[in-house]
Scaffold this motif. Structure first.
Motif, PDB file in Angstrom:
ATOM      1  N   ASN A  61     -65.469 -57.991 -14.987  1.00 14.46           N
ATOM      2  CA  ASN A  61     -65.244 -58.935 -14.219  1.00 14.46           C
ATOM      3  C   ASN A  61     -65.118 -58.122 -13.041  1.00 14.46           C
ATOM      4  OD1 ASN A  61     -63.599 -60.037 -16.307  1.00 14.46           O
ATOM      5  ND2 ASN A  61     -63.269 -59.206 -16.648  1.00 14.46           N
ATOM      6  N   ALA A  62     -66.488 -57.877 -12.245  1.00 15.23           N
ATOM      7  CA  ALA A  62     -66.399 -57.092 -10.696  1.00 15.23           C
ATOM      8  C   ALA A  62     -66.311 -57.984 -10.123  1.00 15.23           C
ATOM      9  CB  ALA A  62     -67.638 -57.150 -10.693  1.00 15.23           C
ATOM     10  N   HIS A  63     -65.889 -57.869  -8.738  1.00 13.48           N
ATOM     11  CA  HIS A  63     -65.443 -58.941  -7.962  1.00 13.48           C
ATOM     12  C   HIS A  63     -65.973 -58.096  -7.035  1.00 13.48           C
ATOM     13  CE1 HIS A  63     -62.673 -61.930  -9.564  1.00 13.48           C
ATOM     14  NE2 HIS A  63     -61.762 -60.962 -10.403  1.00 13.48           N
ATOM     15  N   GLU A  64     -66.710 -56.876  -6.705  1.00 17.91           N
ATOM     16  CA  GLU A  64     -67.075 -56.455  -5.886  1.00 17.91           C
ATOM     17  C   GLU A  64     -68.198 -55.067  -5.983  1.00 17.91           C
ATOM     18  OE1 GLU A  64     -63.838 -54.813  -6.607  1.00 17.91           O
ATOM     19  OE2 GLU A  64     -65.057 -52.597  -7.360  1.00 17.91           O
ATOM     20  N   VAL A  65     -69.124 -54.629  -5.322  1.00 16.49           N
ATOM     21  CA  VAL A  65     -70.275 -54.149  -5.720  1.00 16.49           C
ATOM     22  C   VAL A  65     -70.135 -52.544  -4.860  1.00 16.49           C
ATOM     23  CG1 VAL A  65     -72.377 -53.537  -5.679  1.00 16.49           C
ATOM     24  CG2 VAL A  65     -71.810 -56.009  -5.961  1.00 16.49           C
ATOM     25  N   ARG A  66     -70.716 -52.007  -6.129  1.00 17.82           N
ATOM     26  CA  ARG A  66     -70.131 -49.729  -5.899  1.00 17.82           C
ATOM     27  C   ARG A  66     -71.696 -49.451  -5.381  1.00 17.82           C
ATOM     28  NH1 ARG A  66     -65.659 -48.415 -10.428  1.00 17.82           N
ATOM     29  NH2 ARG A  66     -64.460 -50.369  -9.552  1.00 17.82           N
ATOM     30  N   GLU A  67     -71.283 -48.905  -4.450  1.00 16.95           N
ATOM     31  CA  GLU A  67     -72.740 -47.159  -4.733  1.00 16.95           C
ATOM     32  C   GLU A  67     -74.071 -47.281  -5.915  1.00 16.95           C
ATOM     33  OE1 GLU A  67     -73.201 -46.268  -1.965  1.00 16.95           O
ATOM     34  OE2 GLU A  67     -75.174 -45.567  -2.168  1.00 16.95           O
ATOM     35  N   GLY A  68     -74.803 -47.385  -5.326  1.00 16.81           N
ATOM     36  CA  GLY A  68     -75.729 -48.084  -6.332  1.00 16.81           C
ATOM     37  C   GLY A  68     -76.233 -49.373  -7.912  1.00 16.81           C
ATOM     38  N   GLY A 103     -72.361 -67.664 -10.267  1.00 16.14           N
ATOM     39  CA  GLY A 103     -71.994 -69.170  -9.705  1.00 16.14           C
ATOM     40  C   GLY A 103     -72.012 -68.477  -8.391  1.00 16.14           C
ATOM     41  N   ALA A 104     -71.506 -69.126  -7.520  1.00  8.73           N
ATOM     42  CA  ALA A 104     -71.924 -69.651  -5.981  1.00  8.73           C
ATOM     43  C   ALA A 104     -71.752 -68.486  -4.750  1.00  8.73           C
ATOM     44  CB  ALA A 104     -71.956 -70.966  -5.146  1.00  8.73           C
ATOM     45  N   HIS A 105     -69.916 -68.076  -5.182  1.00 14.50           N
ATOM     46  CA  HIS A 105     -69.824 -67.112  -4.426  1.00 14.50           C
ATOM     47  C   HIS A 105     -69.813 -65.806  -4.835  1.00 14.50           C
ATOM     48  CE1 HIS A 105     -68.249 -70.779  -2.607  1.00 14.50           C
ATOM     49  NE2 HIS A 105     -67.775 -70.671  -3.980  1.00 14.50           N
ATOM     50  N   LEU A 106     -71.146 -64.540  -4.019  1.00 10.51           N
ATOM     51  CA  LEU A 106     -71.391 -63.352  -4.347  1.00 10.51           C
ATOM     52  C   LEU A 106     -71.099 -62.132  -3.162  1.00 10.51           C
ATOM     53  CD1 LEU A 106     -75.046 -65.209  -5.524  1.00 10.51           C
ATOM     54  CD2 LEU A 106     -72.853 -64.968  -6.545  1.00 10.51           C
ATOM     55  N   PRO A 107     -70.584 -61.269  -3.951  1.00 11.10           N
ATOM     56  CA  PRO A 107     -69.948 -60.168  -3.623  1.00 11.10           C
ATOM     57  C   PRO A 107     -71.515 -59.589  -2.721  1.00 11.10           C
ATOM     58  CG  PRO A 107     -70.000 -59.790  -5.415  1.00 11.10           C
ATOM     59  CD  PRO A 107     -70.231 -61.430  -5.465  1.00 11.10           C
ATOM     60  N   LEU A 108     -71.142 -58.415  -1.157  1.00 10.87           N
ATOM     61  CA  LEU A 108     -72.537 -58.227  -1.000  1.00 10.87           C
ATOM     62  C   LEU A 108     -72.541 -56.698  -1.743  1.00 10.87           C
ATOM     63  CD1 LEU A 108     -72.096 -59.425   2.527  1.00 10.87           C
ATOM     64  CD2 LEU A 108     -73.682 -60.327   1.240  1.00 10.87           C
ATOM     65  N   ARG A 147     -82.464 -46.207 -12.547  1.00  9.01           N
ATOM     66  CA  ARG A 147     -82.179 -46.927 -10.894  1.00  9.01           C
ATOM     67  C   ARG A 147     -81.224 -46.632 -10.738  1.00  9.01           C
ATOM     68  NH1 ARG A 147     -85.046 -50.893  -8.048  1.00  9.01           N
ATOM     69  NH2 ARG A 147     -84.685 -51.682  -9.795  1.00  9.01           N
ATOM     70  N   PHE A 148     -80.269 -47.560 -11.620  1.00  6.29           N
ATOM     71  CA  PHE A 148     -78.823 -48.125 -11.214  1.00  6.29           C
ATOM     72  C   PHE A 148     -77.564 -47.234 -11.365  1.00  6.29           C
ATOM     73  CE2 PHE A 148     -81.352 -52.147 -12.365  1.00  6.29           C
ATOM     74  CZ  PHE A 148     -82.122 -52.740 -10.450  1.00  6.29           C
ATOM     75  N   SER A 149     -76.972 -47.229 -11.131  1.00  8.56           N
ATOM     76  CA  SER A 149     -75.152 -46.393 -11.521  1.00  8.56           C
ATOM     77  C   SER A 149     -74.996 -47.583 -12.648  1.00  8.56           C
ATOM     78  CB  SER A 149     -74.675 -46.295 -10.332  1.00  8.56           C
ATOM     79  OG  SER A 149     -74.255 -47.385  -9.738  1.00  8.56           O
ATOM     80  N   ALA A 150     -74.681 -48.759 -12.191  1.00  7.47           N
ATOM     81  CA  ALA A 150     -74.188 -49.111 -13.371  1.00  7.47           C
ATOM     82  C   ALA A 150     -74.552 -50.750 -13.244  1.00  7.47           C
ATOM     83  CB  ALA A 150     -73.029 -49.365 -13.571  1.00  7.47           C
ATOM     84  N   ILE A 151     -74.299 -52.227 -14.963  1.00  5.15           N
ATOM     85  CA  ILE A 151     -74.448 -53.096 -13.949  1.00  5.15           C
ATOM     86  C   ILE A 151     -73.200 -53.810 -13.919  1.00  5.15           C
ATOM     87  CG2 ILE A 151     -75.422 -55.518 -14.957  1.00  5.15           C
ATOM     88  CD1 ILE A 151     -77.014 -53.442 -16.698  1.00  5.15           C
ATOM     89  N   ALA A 152     -72.854 -54.065 -12.693  1.00  2.18           N
ATOM     90  CA  ALA A 152     -72.162 -54.895 -12.855  1.00  2.18           C
ATOM     91  C   ALA A 152     -71.357 -56.529 -12.898  1.00  2.18           C
ATOM     92  CB  ALA A 152     -71.226 -55.341 -10.766  1.00  2.18           C
ATOM     93  N   VAL A 153     -70.857 -56.785 -13.343  1.00  5.83           N
ATOM     94  CA  VAL A 153     -70.605 -58.101 -14.217  1.00  5.83           C
ATOM     95  C   VAL A 153     -69.443 -59.128 -13.540  1.00  5.83           C
ATOM     96  CG1 VAL A 153     -71.264 -59.756 -16.222  1.00  5.83           C
ATOM     97  CG2 VAL A 153     -72.187 -57.250 -16.080  1.00  5.83           C
ATOM     98  N   MET A 154     -69.866 -60.067 -12.704  1.00  7.21           N
ATOM     99  CA  MET A 154     -69.141 -60.941 -12.421  1.00  7.21           C
ATOM    100  C   MET A 154     -68.296 -61.564 -13.559  1.00  7.21           C
ATOM    101  SD  MET A 154     -70.591 -62.095  -8.845  1.00  7.21           S
ATOM    102  CE  MET A 154     -68.879 -63.426  -8.397  1.00  7.21           C
TER     103      MET A 154
END
Ligand code: TXA
Ligand code: MG
Length: 328
Positions: free
Chosen positions: A246-253, A260-265, A297-304
């Protein structure tokens, strides 16, 4: 009625030809294990009549022996000599087979299927897969096929032949090519031993579809019912990299598994399950994308967030398990 929402469309990539299927059938009859495509996920296939082959499946996957396997057959007739059908099961089979539905039914005592496959329960889970290569292998081998998903226990299910090679390449005699799985999530598992169907695992055949087709609204396992599925462990389908839901934003790494079409940067890498917000497309991409993003390489997988309608129920179920236990 659009009940087969899993869309039995032809796969685009090369599929196994009749001589490789014949070879696989022979290896199977001799006790070997085969990577077998189905419309849901690839299976680790063995002769269900053979205790040795079934034991080899458990060993290859490092699967706990209390967790029973699904027995695959080519049609309802071949299922009826293994398990006891009631009228509910007959309706479900008629409506949804061949296809992504597994029925748990009482085992017939003289059916010949290895008891190990059923983990000592008095039921078996049976399924008629729709994939033409699975169908051809079943017909050529002439035996019921025990096949769990072809991943190591607890890991992400394979949706391409190459994933099977990565997971279990040294354990199989052969992998049959069947293209990318069109459903991408494991079959719906329904306990049909009683009058009310009980959904043990969600999948492309949804509770609404079952209710519409057979007039009985399913219960969910654990809901006022003692029925449960031994394989539904909280932590499952797990990448090595933590999964954040339920990620609405992306954290470091973090890598982003978008929808969907509306993506956090700000993502280090982004894969979009479905730009147009289609849950069927998302299901077909889910395990492949999780596998790609499972990179240290990634700290986590953020899933919308993914909507919980139709196949979205099953997607959310798999994601919750991918994120469970000792994970953020
Ligand atoms: O789509 C699928 O179902 C794929 C393809 C290869 O057919 N197979 C698959 O198998 O997902 P597996 O072993 O990964 O999952 C089988 C599930 C497990 O949750 C297991 O506990 C449950 O079915 N199951 C099998 N036999 C059962 C039984 N007798 N009673 C209750 N649950 C059962
Ligand atoms: Mg599995």
């Amino acid at each position: 009625m659009a009940r087969h929402i899993w869309r039995p469309m032809a796969t685009t990539s090369m599929t196994a030809d009749s001589s490789s299927i014949e070879q696989a059938a022979q290896l199977l009859r001799q006790g070997g294990l085969i990577g077998m495509p189905t419309e849901t996920v690839y299976g680790l296939a063995g002769n269900a009549f053979s205790d040795e082959a079934v034991a080899a499946i458990f060993a290859a996957k490092q699967r706990p022996q209390f967790n029973p396997l699904i027995i695959h057959v080519s049609d309802i007739k071949s299922a009826q000599v293994l398990v006891q059908f009631n009228s509910l099961a007959e309706c479900l089979a008629r409506e949804f087979w061949p296809g992504p539905l597994t029925l748990v039914l009482p085992r017939l005592p003289e059916c010949g299927v290895s008891l190990l496959a059923g983990a000592g329960l008095d039921t078996f889970a049976v399924r008629v897969p729709a994939h033409p290569v699975a169908q051809a292998l079943l017909k050529a081998s002439g035996v019921p096929i025990a096949a769990p998903s072809a991943n190591r226990s607890g890991r992400i299910s394979p949706t391409e032949a190459a994933h099977v090679a990565q997971e279990l390449g040294d354990k199989v005699a052969m992998i049959l090519e069947g293209g990318a799985c069109v459903v991408g999530l494991e079959s719906t598992v329904v306990d049909a031993t009683g009058e009310v169907p009980v959904v043990l695992r969600s999948g492309a055949v949804t509770a609404e579809m079952i209710s519409q087709a057979c007039g009985a609204m399913p219960q969910w396992a654990g809901q006022g019912s003692a029925v449960h599925s031994p394989g539904m462990l909280a932590s499952h389908y797990a990448p090595l990299v933590p999964v954040r839901l339920n990620a609405h934003e992306v954290r470091e790494g973090e890598a982003l598994l978008a929808f969907g079409a509306h993506l956090p940067l700000g993502a280090s890498q982004m894969l979009n399950l479905s730009e147009k917000g289609d849950v069927q497309e998302a299901a077909a991409n889910l395990f492949r994308y999780l596998r790609t993003l499972d990179d240290p390489r990634f700290s986590a997988i953020a899933v919308m967030p993914i909507p919980r309608d139709g196949l979205g129920v099953a997607i959310n179920d798999r994601l919750a398990r991918a994120a469970a236990v000792g994970r953020i």
